[in-house]
Every structure is written in C-alpha cells, then in structure tokens.
Write a protein that holds these residues in place. Sequence first.
Motif, PDB file in Angstrom:
ATOM      1  N   GLY A 190       0.913  -1.259  -0.112  1.00 26.90           N
ATOM      2  CA  GLY A 190      -0.075   0.051   0.167  1.00 26.90           C
ATOM      3  C   GLY A 190       0.868   1.155   0.204  1.00 26.90           C
ATOM      4  O   GLY A 190       0.927   2.123   0.875  1.00 26.90           O
ATOM      5  N   PHE A 191       1.377   1.590  -1.041  1.00 28.58           N
ATOM      6  CA  PHE A 191       2.045   2.957  -1.264  1.00 28.58           C
ATOM      7  C   PHE A 191       1.654   3.595  -2.479  1.00 28.58           C
ATOM      8  O   PHE A 191       1.424   2.729  -3.621  1.00 28.58           O
ATOM      9  N   PRO A 192       1.572   5.005  -2.625  1.00 30.77           N
ATOM     10  CA  PRO A 192       1.273   5.420  -3.762  1.00 30.77           C
ATOM     11  C   PRO A 192       2.530   5.499  -4.920  1.00 30.77           C
ATOM     12  O   PRO A 192       3.531   5.553  -4.169  1.00 30.77           O
ATOM     13  N   ASP A 193       1.825   5.625  -6.112  1.00 28.43           N
ATOM     14  CA  ASP A 193       2.995   6.027  -7.070  1.00 28.43           C
ATOM     15  C   ASP A 193       3.225   7.318  -7.611  1.00 28.43           C
ATOM     16  O   ASP A 193       3.761   7.532  -8.726  1.00 28.43           O
ATOM     17  N   THR A 194       2.564   8.247  -6.813  1.00 27.13           N
ATOM     18  CA  THR A 194       2.862   9.728  -7.096  1.00 27.13           C
ATOM     19  C   THR A 194       3.113  10.436  -5.861  1.00 27.13           C
ATOM     20  O   THR A 194       2.690   9.751  -4.878  1.00 27.13           O
ATOM     21  N   ASP A 195       3.489  11.479  -5.642  1.00 34.77           N
ATOM     22  CA  ASP A 195       4.179  12.061  -4.727  1.00 34.77           C
ATOM     23  C   ASP A 195       3.009  13.046  -4.089  1.00 34.77           C
ATOM     24  O   ASP A 195       2.165  13.436  -4.757  1.00 34.77           O
ATOM     25  N   GLY A 196       3.404  13.501  -2.715  1.00 33.35           N
ATOM     26  CA  GLY A 196       2.299  14.429  -2.258  1.00 33.35           C
ATOM     27  C   GLY A 196       2.304  15.880  -2.671  1.00 33.35           C
ATOM     28  O   GLY A 196       2.942  16.387  -3.655  1.00 33.35           O
ATOM     29  N   PRO A 197       1.884  16.833  -1.940  1.00 28.99           N
ATOM     30  CA  PRO A 197       1.531  18.263  -2.453  1.00 28.99           C
ATOM     31  C   PRO A 197       2.781  18.906  -2.619  1.00 28.99           C
ATOM     32  O   PRO A 197       3.824  18.800  -1.847  1.00 28.99           O
ATOM     33  N   PRO A 198       3.029  19.499  -3.970  1.00 27.10           N
ATOM     34  CA  PRO A 198       4.393  20.279  -4.221  1.00 27.10           C
ATOM     35  C   PRO A 198       5.040  21.205  -3.093  1.00 27.10           C
ATOM     36  O   PRO A 198       5.995  21.319  -2.844  1.00 27.10           O
ATOM     37  N   ALA A 199       4.049  21.764  -2.651  1.00 28.09           N
ATOM     38  CA  ALA A 199       4.423  22.927  -1.538  1.00 28.09           C
ATOM     39  C   ALA A 199       5.166  22.140  -0.307  1.00 28.09           C
ATOM     40  O   ALA A 199       5.934  22.558   0.160  1.00 28.09           O
ATOM     41  N   MET A 200       4.629  20.967   0.054  1.00 30.79           N
ATOM     42  CA  MET A 200       5.408  20.200   1.085  1.00 30.79           C
ATOM     43  C   MET A 200       6.608  19.864   0.812  1.00 30.79           C
ATOM     44  O   MET A 200       7.457  19.595   1.505  1.00 30.79           O
ATOM     45  N   LEU A 201       6.711  19.225  -0.520  1.00 33.31           N
ATOM     46  CA  LEU A 201       8.079  18.737  -0.966  1.00 33.31           C
ATOM     47  C   LEU A 201       8.880  19.821  -1.041  1.00 33.31           C
ATOM     48  O   LEU A 201      10.058  19.574  -0.389  1.00 33.31           O
ATOM     49  N   GLU A 202       8.576  21.022  -1.335  1.00 33.36           N
ATOM     50  CA  GLU A 202       9.470  22.053  -1.386  1.00 33.36           C
ATOM     51  C   GLU A 202       9.743  22.525  -0.290  1.00 33.36           C
ATOM     52  O   GLU A 202      10.898  23.007   0.308  1.00 33.36           O
ATOM     53  N   ALA A 203       8.947  22.563   0.945  1.00 34.48           N
ATOM     54  CA  ALA A 203       9.366  22.682   2.234  1.00 34.48           C
ATOM     55  C   ALA A 203      10.070  21.846   3.007  1.00 34.48           C
ATOM     56  O   ALA A 203      11.056  22.420   3.451  1.00 34.48           O
TER      57      ALA A 203
END
Length: 397
Positions: free
Chosen positions: A36-49
């Motif tokens: 159970g893991f997604p194949d897309t990343d989370g919100p771009p703003a969170m990744l940038e943070a």
Amino acid sequence: MIRGSAYPTGTGSDTTIFTEMTALAQRTGAVNLGQGFPDTDGPPAMLEAARTAIAAGANQYPPLAGLPELREAIAAQRALRYGTHYDPDTEVLVTTGATEALAAALLAHCAPDDEVIVFEPYYDSYAASIALARGRRRVVPMRPDATGRFGFDPGDLSAAVSRRSRVLLLNSPHNPTGTIFNAEELAAIAACCRRNDLVAVTDEVYEYLTYDGAVHTPLATLPGMRERTLSISSAGKTFSATGWKVGWVCGPAPLVDPVRRVKQYLTFASGTAFQVAVAQALGTQQPWVRAQAARLQANRDRLRAGLVATGLTPYACQGTYFLQADIRPLGTADGIRFCRELPHRAGVAAIPSAVFYDDPADGLPIVRFVFCKEPEVLDEAARRLADLTTPYRQEAV
C-alpha cells in the motif's frame, strides 16, 4: 481465541507477505497492487518545504517528542477537525511513522501475558507488536454483511474480553476491509472499554481517505474515551509520503508519557526536515488532501469495475487504499496460492487476506488489491487480470 505467535502463519515464511510479494513483482515485472504505497508524490508545496528545510540545516536530531511546530500543528488539526484538544507539550508525541507509535504504545501499556483485543482481519504488524510486548491477542471477527461491508457482532466483542484484557486496538478506517466503524459500532467499543477499564489504541492513518460521504469519527471523541485513548495517525497516507515515516500519538499525558519513555530507546527521533514540512502541510494543504481523496475514490471505482469484469466479487470499501475480492468465482479458493501464482500467470501482484487472520483458513478465498495507483496502471492491471478468467475456470471443471 488467544494467540501468542509473532505473525499469522498463512504464508509459511519468516518475511512479511509484503516483502515477499513486492520482491516477486519486481522479479516478474508484475503490476504491484500488493503493497500500500502510492505511485505519485504528495503536495508540491510540502515537498519544497522539505527541500528548503534541508538547505537551511534541519539535518540533525529533533527533540525526542518532535519539533514544537509539528506538535502544535497536530494539536491544532485534532481540535479543528474533531473537537478534541491536546496540550502539544505533554499530550502529543511525534514518532517514526505510525508503526513505531503502535509498537511503542503496546510496549508501554501491555505487560507480559496481558491481552490485547484486536478486530480480525488485522494489519500484520499488530500481531508482531503484541508479541514483542509479550502480550496475547484476542480477536473479534469481522464478517461481511449482505452489502459486502465488514462489521462485527457486539456479542463477540464482549466474549473476547477477560480479566487479563488490558488494551483494545482499533483500526478505522480499517485495513484490509475498508470499513469505517459507524456510530453504533463505536458506541459498543467505547462501552466495552469503559466497562472493562481498557486502554484504547486507535490506528487512524487513513482518517482523510474516506469515500461516498462516509465520516471517520475518532473513538476519543465519544463520552469517557478521551482519557483512556491513544490516537495514532501519520503523514504518510494523508500526504502520499509513506517513505517519510512521520507519525504521531495524541492522548492524555499519563498515557502518552510511558510511550515517550519507550520511544527514546527505539528511534529516539528522526526526520527533522520532514517534520518541518509536515507541520506546514497540516495547516495549508487540506485542499490537496480533499482532492486526493476524490482521486482515490475514482480509482477504487475503476479497480472495482476491472475486478468485476474479471469475474471476481469485490467487497465494499468505505475508505483506505484497499479493495478486497472473493476469488471463488474464478474456480479457486486458495488465496495464498493464487497470489503466489498471479505475477507469473497474469503479471499482477496482490496480497492474500489470509495473512491477516489468526487462522488463515478464515480469509483464504479473499485477496486484497490496492488502488492508490495511477489510473493507467489500474487499467493495465485489469487488462492483465482479464486473462485469468478462462484458465482458472478451465482448471475448476
């Protein structure tokens, strides 16, 4: 039923079924609808943070309890969403994912031979954590009704409790069944905890991933339950960042403090930059989370249609990443064998639900598929699964 082994025994393996099936998918090039893991990343703003935090030097140990800004954000989220108020200094603990939170909670509150009530089927780490605490599990069976929704009989819950019972472990939204425990079920669970002086440990990692208008209600919000409940969640499922391993525990200080003391000898602390990013996301990324839940609901419907076309019988799913299906319409009832053969026969990997039961036979004809994948991945899996229909039915004749 009381069990003391560390793991369900359905696979005959000392490794987890997730490790086994993922490795098999990699060897065969199968579409992995198992882990159970997604194949897309989370919100771009969170990744940038997170990137900004790393560049700014947030690369050393955070405090044992977690960064103050994250604990404050968690407390604010619980208050805003559920109306439960926690002191971020004494009643919120950041952990290395929800798995550590669950293990530390059980090690802190379960003495040798104490019993832990769990609803079956159950996520496999529960059995291992109970065994690490030298506790014993007592299971409350969940069964599907006429609509395909899994629920439990309150009589079975009452029968599971004994004088040795100490902890009740509840997962809602529930993996692997997709059930969200309703008001009547939660009232029965709360009454059982109050009547028998049980500590409730609730795994709520899928709290935002609910579908068709179903509502997740934390057990801690029920009368008399805040003071006896440890509520656990994480950023991994909410923000599609399972590799970050940022989780947390909320509860009254007398229950959280023993968990903190256990945690200091497990990981102590981790993920400083990730904690910075999650703190920001909890306050700013709720629109992304709502959109993600809508995408996942559409994925669930897409996968269900593919499974039905294959001849499988899907069960209901109100939340989580998971859709279970009965494989007997294909002419086979051995889900463990089915899942081990599936990557070779159809190029798809799944998880046999038998591994989530004390007695694997109870879940043998059920298989769990994940739908937290891109639509084209689900379509490809459905196309491959369609090829199974003829071979299995021919063998069953």
